[in-house]
Design a protein around this motif. Structure first.
Motif, PDB file in Angstrom:
ATOM      1  N   GLN A 120       0.844  -1.193   0.000  1.00  0.00           N
ATOM      2  CA  GLN A 120       0.000   0.000   0.000  1.00  0.00           C
ATOM      3  C   GLN A 120       0.878   1.240   0.000  1.00  0.00           C
ATOM      4  N   ALA A 121       0.471   2.244  -0.769  1.00  0.00           N
ATOM      5  CA  ALA A 121       1.224   3.494  -0.854  1.00  0.00           C
ATOM      6  C   ALA A 121       0.573   4.596  -0.028  1.00  0.00           C
ATOM      7  N   ASN A 122      -0.753   4.742  -0.146  1.00  0.00           N
ATOM      8  CA  ASN A 122      -1.454   5.811   0.563  1.00  0.00           C
ATOM      9  C   ASN A 122      -2.952   5.614   0.469  1.00  0.00           C
ATOM     10  N   VAL A 123      -3.686   6.520   1.051  1.00  0.00           N
ATOM     11  CA  VAL A 123      -5.136   6.558   0.920  1.00  0.00           C
ATOM     12  C   VAL A 123      -5.557   8.024   0.868  1.00  0.00           C
ATOM     13  N   ASP A 124      -6.495   8.318  -0.029  1.00  0.00           N
ATOM     14  CA  ASP A 124      -7.036   9.665  -0.178  1.00  0.00           C
ATOM     15  C   ASP A 124      -8.518   9.632   0.180  1.00  0.00           C
ATOM     16  N   PHE A 125      -9.013  10.726   0.723  1.00  0.00           N
ATOM     17  CA  PHE A 125     -10.421  10.808   1.106  1.00  0.00           C
ATOM     18  C   PHE A 125     -11.051  12.077   0.551  1.00  0.00           C
ATOM     19  N   MET A 126     -12.353  11.996   0.274  1.00  0.00           N
ATOM     20  CA  MET A 126     -13.174  13.146  -0.103  1.00  0.00           C
ATOM     21  C   MET A 126     -14.485  13.042   0.665  1.00  0.00           C
ATOM     22  N   VAL A 127     -14.991  14.162   1.135  1.00  0.00           N
ATOM     23  CA  VAL A 127     -16.306  14.202   1.774  1.00  0.00           C
ATOM     24  C   VAL A 127     -17.057  15.425   1.266  1.00  0.00           C
ATOM     25  N   LYS A 128     -18.336  15.229   0.977  1.00  0.00           N
ATOM     26  CA  LYS A 128     -19.183  16.344   0.541  1.00  0.00           C
ATOM     27  C   LYS A 128     -19.830  16.950   1.768  1.00  0.00           C
ATOM     28  N   ASP A 129     -19.541  18.212   2.014  1.00  0.00           N
ATOM     29  CA  ASP A 129     -20.139  18.975   3.102  1.00  0.00           C
ATOM     30  C   ASP A 129     -20.185  20.419   2.623  1.00  0.00           C
ATOM     31  N   SER A 130     -21.305  20.783   2.018  1.00  0.00           N
ATOM     32  CA  SER A 130     -21.404  22.081   1.337  1.00  0.00           C
ATOM     33  C   SER A 130     -21.284  23.277   2.279  1.00  0.00           C
ATOM     34  N   LYS A 131     -21.562  23.101   3.544  1.00  0.00           N
ATOM     35  CA  LYS A 131     -21.399  24.212   4.491  1.00  0.00           C
ATOM     36  C   LYS A 131     -19.958  24.310   4.963  1.00  0.00           C
ATOM     37  N   ARG A 132     -19.402  23.211   5.379  1.00  0.00           N
ATOM     38  CA  ARG A 132     -18.039  23.190   5.916  1.00  0.00           C
ATOM     39  C   ARG A 132     -16.996  23.549   4.859  1.00  0.00           C
ATOM     40  N   PHE A 133     -17.238  23.133   3.612  1.00  0.00           N
ATOM     41  CA  PHE A 133     -16.259  23.357   2.545  1.00  0.00           C
ATOM     42  C   PHE A 133     -16.839  24.176   1.390  1.00  0.00           C
ATOM     43  N   ALA A 134     -17.588  25.194   1.734  1.00  0.00           N
ATOM     44  CA  ALA A 134     -18.238  26.034   0.722  1.00  0.00           C
ATOM     45  C   ALA A 134     -17.233  26.655  -0.236  1.00  0.00           C
ATOM     46  N   ASP A 135     -16.034  26.961   0.244  1.00  0.00           N
ATOM     47  CA  ASP A 135     -15.041  27.628  -0.599  1.00  0.00           C
ATOM     48  C   ASP A 135     -14.208  26.658  -1.441  1.00  0.00           C
ATOM     49  N   SER A 136     -14.524  25.351  -1.399  1.00  0.00           N
ATOM     50  CA  SER A 136     -13.812  24.395  -2.270  1.00  0.00           C
ATOM     51  C   SER A 136     -14.810  23.483  -2.981  1.00  0.00           C
ATOM     52  N   GLY A 137     -15.881  24.091  -3.464  1.00  0.00           N
ATOM     53  CA  GLY A 137     -16.871  23.350  -4.235  1.00  0.00           C
ATOM     54  C   GLY A 137     -17.734  22.422  -3.403  1.00  0.00           C
ATOM     55  N   GLY A 138     -17.685  22.575  -2.082  1.00  0.00           N
ATOM     56  CA  GLY A 138     -18.482  21.726  -1.213  1.00  0.00           C
ATOM     57  C   GLY A 138     -17.789  20.447  -0.788  1.00  0.00           C
ATOM     58  N   TRP A 139     -16.552  20.252  -1.239  1.00  0.00           N
ATOM     59  CA  TRP A 139     -15.814  19.024  -0.931  1.00  0.00           C
ATOM     60  C   TRP A 139     -14.610  19.309  -0.044  1.00  0.00           C
ATOM     61  N   GLY A 140     -14.364  18.391   0.890  1.00  0.00           N
ATOM     62  CA  GLY A 140     -13.146  18.400   1.692  1.00  0.00           C
ATOM     63  C   GLY A 140     -12.298  17.221   1.265  1.00  0.00           C
ATOM     64  N   TYR A 141     -10.984  17.396   1.315  1.00  0.00           N
ATOM     65  CA  TYR A 141     -10.044  16.381   0.833  1.00  0.00           C
ATOM     66  C   TYR A 141      -8.989  16.084   1.889  1.00  0.00           C
TER      67      TYR A 141
END
Length: 191
Positions: A120-141
């Motif tokens: 295994q090299a790594n793991v990436d995550f995305m979560v949709k939260d339009s309030k928390r991440f309004a300034d990044s298209g609604g997604w947190g990474y």
């Protein structure tokens, strides 16, 4: 009666000794740090994706150096099945994706020869939260590098490939090219 008392006392002593030995063995056994305590500074926590290991597969990818399985929580899978993002609707808040990368390894002795997942090299995550991440298209990474020798995850940095800033917007710049797909590259694989 006296013999029975001695037997009970001996058993009690044995039980206490066994409990002490088990406790000492548990204390001495090396264990990997809990991955669910790791957090990207100023960003997402690994714990926000607890259980991702058993999420259904959305799709797979191969970029030459790495193989990846893209996984989705039930909200993400349901959204894909409903036709999102092709139908022009956004993913719902709470939709989560995990992308687990492994080093691509060629099995020369096998028929084909196939390229399979290695370490295994790594793991990436995305979560949709339009309030928390309004300034990044609604997604947190978040991106977490994996070290097999210590069996630990650490927040990815600018030294990793691809370079990652230490915040929940680390993937926002790359994902803007798929803004019309609600910032999601992955397409749900046909079954």
């Amino acid at each position: 009666m006296h013999a029975a008392f001695k037997c009970v006392a001996a058993l009690t002593s044995c039980a206490a000794l066994v409990a002490t030995l088990v406790s000492a063995a548990e204390y001495a056994a090396p264990t990997a740090p809990d991955k669910y305590k790791v957090k990207v500074p100023g960003g997402l926590a690994f714990s926000e994706f607890k259980g991702y290991e058993s999420w259904p597969v959305i799709s797979v990818s191969h970029n030459g150096d790495h193989l990846a399985a893209i996984l989705g929580n039930p909200a993400m899978i349901d959204a894909f099945k409903a036709g999102i993002p092709e139908n022009g609707k956004p993913f719902p808040d709470g939709a989560r994706m995990a992308k687990v990368h492994w080093n691509a390894t060629r099995k020369e002795a096998y028929p084909g020869p196939p390229t399979v997942a290695g370490a295994q090299a790594n793991v990436d995550f995305m979560v949709k939260d339009s309030k928390r991440f309004a300034d990044s298209g609604g997604w947190g990474y978040a991106a977490f590098a994996y070290d097999a020798a210590s069996d630990t995850f650490t927040p990815a940095t600018t030294a990793n490939k691809p370079p990652q800033g230490n915040d929940a917007k680390c993937g926002a710049a790359c994902h803007t090219i798929v803004k019309n797909r609600d910032y999601v590259f992955t397409e749900y694989g046909h079954r």
